[in-house]
Scaffold this active site. Structure first.
Site, PDB file in Angstrom:
ATOM      1  N   HIS A 155      44.139  33.270  43.532  1.00  0.00           N
ATOM      2  CA  HIS A 155      43.610  32.801  45.809  1.00  0.00           C
ATOM      3  C   HIS A 155      43.251  34.467  46.126  1.00  0.00           C
ATOM      4  O   HIS A 155      43.331  35.538  45.715  1.00  0.00           O
ATOM      5  CB  HIS A 155      45.330  32.772  46.033  1.00  0.00           C
ATOM      6  CG  HIS A 155      45.998  31.449  45.318  1.00  0.00           C
ATOM      7  ND1 HIS A 155      47.340  32.253  44.366  1.00  0.00           N
ATOM      8  CD2 HIS A 155      45.758  30.390  45.411  1.00  0.00           C
ATOM      9  CE1 HIS A 155      47.478  31.126  43.670  1.00  0.00           C
ATOM     10  NE2 HIS A 155      46.362  29.593  44.501  1.00  0.00           N
ATOM     11  N   HIS A 175      47.390  38.824  50.228  1.00  0.00           N
ATOM     12  CA  HIS A 175      47.728  37.873  51.377  1.00  0.00           C
ATOM     13  C   HIS A 175      47.687  38.914  52.540  1.00  0.00           C
ATOM     14  O   HIS A 175      47.496  37.911  54.333  1.00  0.00           O
ATOM     15  CB  HIS A 175      48.269  36.687  51.440  1.00  0.00           C
ATOM     16  CG  HIS A 175      47.632  36.050  50.597  1.00  0.00           C
ATOM     17  ND1 HIS A 175      46.110  35.689  49.805  1.00  0.00           N
ATOM     18  CD2 HIS A 175      48.290  35.412  49.080  1.00  0.00           C
ATOM     19  CE1 HIS A 175      46.212  34.508  49.353  1.00  0.00           C
ATOM     20  NE2 HIS A 175      47.776  34.453  48.597  1.00  0.00           N
TER      21      HIS A 175
HETATM   22 ZN   LIG Z   1      48.035  34.438  43.619  1.00  0.00          ZN
END
Ligand SMILES: [Zn+2]
Length: 376
Positions: A182, A143
Site C-alpha cells: 500500500h 500511513h
Molecule cells: Zn500494506
C-alpha cells in the site's frame, strides 16, 4: 558483525479489537465480529518463524524503549500525540483518526515503545557495530501523517527514524524505500517538500489510500523530484517488482547518495494476501532485500534499517519475512520456503507490457534527483 533485531512482546498485544477484515465489527450492519486483520497473530507467527528457522540466533537483539515526547514531536503534532494518549487511556481505547485505526487500552504506550525501539535500532546501526537492522513492530506506521492515524498506523516509525538520524546521528541524506504494497502516503506527506529525504514507494495502484501514490506525485518546492511513486497494476508480481527495483530504486539511490536507507517493509504483496492483489513470492522479498543490502554496502557503509509494516496472510507473510531477513543477513535459515512449489507459477510469470509501461514512465523521473555527490 550481525544484523540488529528489535521487537517486544507488547507489540503483539496492541489490541485492535473485533472486525471483519478491516471493518470494525457492527453486528446490526452485518459486519460480523472476528479478529481484526491487523491483530498480533500474523506478526507473532513471523517472530516465531524467525526463531524456528534459526535466523533469530544470528541476529543481535536491540532492546526497545519508549520514544520520548520530544522525539514524537519531530514528526507529529502536539495535539495528535495528546489525542492518541487520551484515546488509549479509555477503558476500551478508541481510534487514531480515520475510523480504521483502532487503539486498544494502552496502545499509545505500545506505539511509543515501537517508535522508540526503532530509534534505538537506528542508533545501533549508525554506530557501525551492526551490519544493518530489522524492526518487527506493531502498530505499523507508514500511513500515519503528522496529525492523523490512518490504515492501522499510529506513529510514523520510518519518518521518526529519519528525523532521529538527522537530529541525533549526523546523517543528513536519508532514503526511504517503502516496499509495503500500500502507498506510504503518510511518510510521503511528511517529507513532501524536503530534498534531504528521498521517498520511493512501490505499491499497488489505487489500493490504499485509494486516491494516493500516483506517478504525478513528485513532491513540491525544494522537495520537487524527491518523491517517487511506482503504482503497479493489479496482478503485478515478481518480475515487475524486481524490474522496478533495477530501473527505479537502485538508480535513484545511486543518484541520491543516501547516508542511511530506511525500508518500511510489508509482506502484503504476497500472492496469498487478503488486502491486495499483487503476486510476489518468498524469493521476491529475499531478492529485494539482497539488492537493497548491496546498495547500502556500496553507498553508505551498509547502513540500512527495515521496519515492518503490513502483511496479512498468516500463512505466507511470515515466510516472506524469512525471505527478507535472509536477504538482509546474507544467511539462509535452516528451513526452506514450503510454498515454493505451489507458487512456482507466480515466480515464473513474466512482466506484462502494461506493467512495464508504468515502471518505464517512473524510471524517467530518476534524473530529477540532483545528487550532491557526482554520480559515478
Ligand atoms: Zn500494506
Amino acid at each position: 558483525m550481525a544484523t540488529g533485531f528489535m521487537t517486544h512482546t507488547l507489540f503483539f498485544w496492541h489490541d485492535t479489537g473485533t472486525a471483519a477484515l478491516m471493518l470494525p465489527a457492527d453486528p446490526m450492519a452485518g459486519v460480523q465480529p472476528d479478529a481484526h486483520v491487523e491483530s498480533g497473530h500474523t506478526k507473532r507467527r513471523g517472530y516465531e518463524l524467525l526463531d524456528v528457522t534459526g535466523l533469530l540466533d544470528t541476529m543481535h537483539r536491540v532492546p526497545a524503549r519508549p520514544a520520548r515526547i520530544g522525539e514524537l514531536l519531530r514528526v507529529h503534532t502536539d495535539a495528535y500525540v495528546q489525542r492518541i494518549a487520551d484515546a488509549s487511556a479509555q477503558p476500551r481505547g478508541g481510534d487514531a483518526g480515520d475510523g480504521f485505526t483502532p487503539l486498544g487500552h494502552g496502545s499509545a504506550d505500545i506505539a511509543r515503545l515501537a517508535a522508540g525501539g526503532v530509534l534505538e535500532l537506528v542508533t545501533a546501526v549508525a554506530s557501525g557495530n551492526l551490519t544493518n537492522g530489522y524492526a518487527l513492530v506493531r502498530p505499523p506506521g507508514h500511513h500515519a501523517t503528522a496529525d492523523t492515524g490512518m490504515g492501522f498506523c499510529v506513529f510514523n516509525n520510518a519518518a521518526l527514524a529519519a528525523r532521529h538520524a538527522q537530529a541525533e546521528l549526523g546523517l543528513d541524506r536519508i532514503a526511504i524505500v517503502d516496499l509495503d504494497t500500500h502507498h506510504g502516503n503518510g511518510t510521503q506527506s511528511i517529507f513532501w517538500t524536503d530534498p534531504n529525504v528521498l521517498h520511493i514507494s512501490i505499491h499497488e495502484a489505487g489500493s490504499f489510500p485509494p486516491d494516493s501514490g500516483w506517478i504525478e506525485e513528485t513532491g513540491a518546492d525544494a522537495g520537487q523530484g524527491y518523491t517517487i511513486n511506482v503504482p503497479l497494476p493489479l496482478g503485478s508480481g515478481h518480475a515487475a517488482w524486481l524490474y522496478a527495483m533495477h530501473q527505479v530504486v537502485l538508480p535513484a539511490l545511486h543518484r541520491f547518495q543516501p547516508e542511511l536507507i530506511i525500508v518500511p517493509i510489508g509482506y502484503d504483496g504476497g500472492c496469498f494476501e487478503p488486502l491486495a492483489r499483487q503476486a510476489l513470492v518468498v524469493d521476491s522479498y529475499r531478492q529485494m532485500a539482497t539488492l537493497l543490502t548491496r546498495a547500502a554496502d556500496r553507498l553508505c557503509d551498509g547502513r540500512l534499517v527495515a521496519i515492518s509494516e503490513g502483511g496479512y496472510s498468516p500463512g505466507m507473510a511470515p515466510w516472506c519475512g524469512v525471505g527478507f531477513v535472509e536477504g538482509l543477513t546474507g544467511r539462509n535459515g535452516n528451513l526452506s520456503d514450503p510454498y515454493a512449489g505451489i507458487t512456482a507459477g507466480y515466480a515464473a510469470a513474466p512482466m506484462l507490457p502494461h506493467q512495464q509501461n508504468v515502471i518505464d514512465r517512473v524510471a524517467r523521473l530518476v534524473s530529477n534527483i540532483n545528487a550532491t555527490a557526482p554520480a559515478t
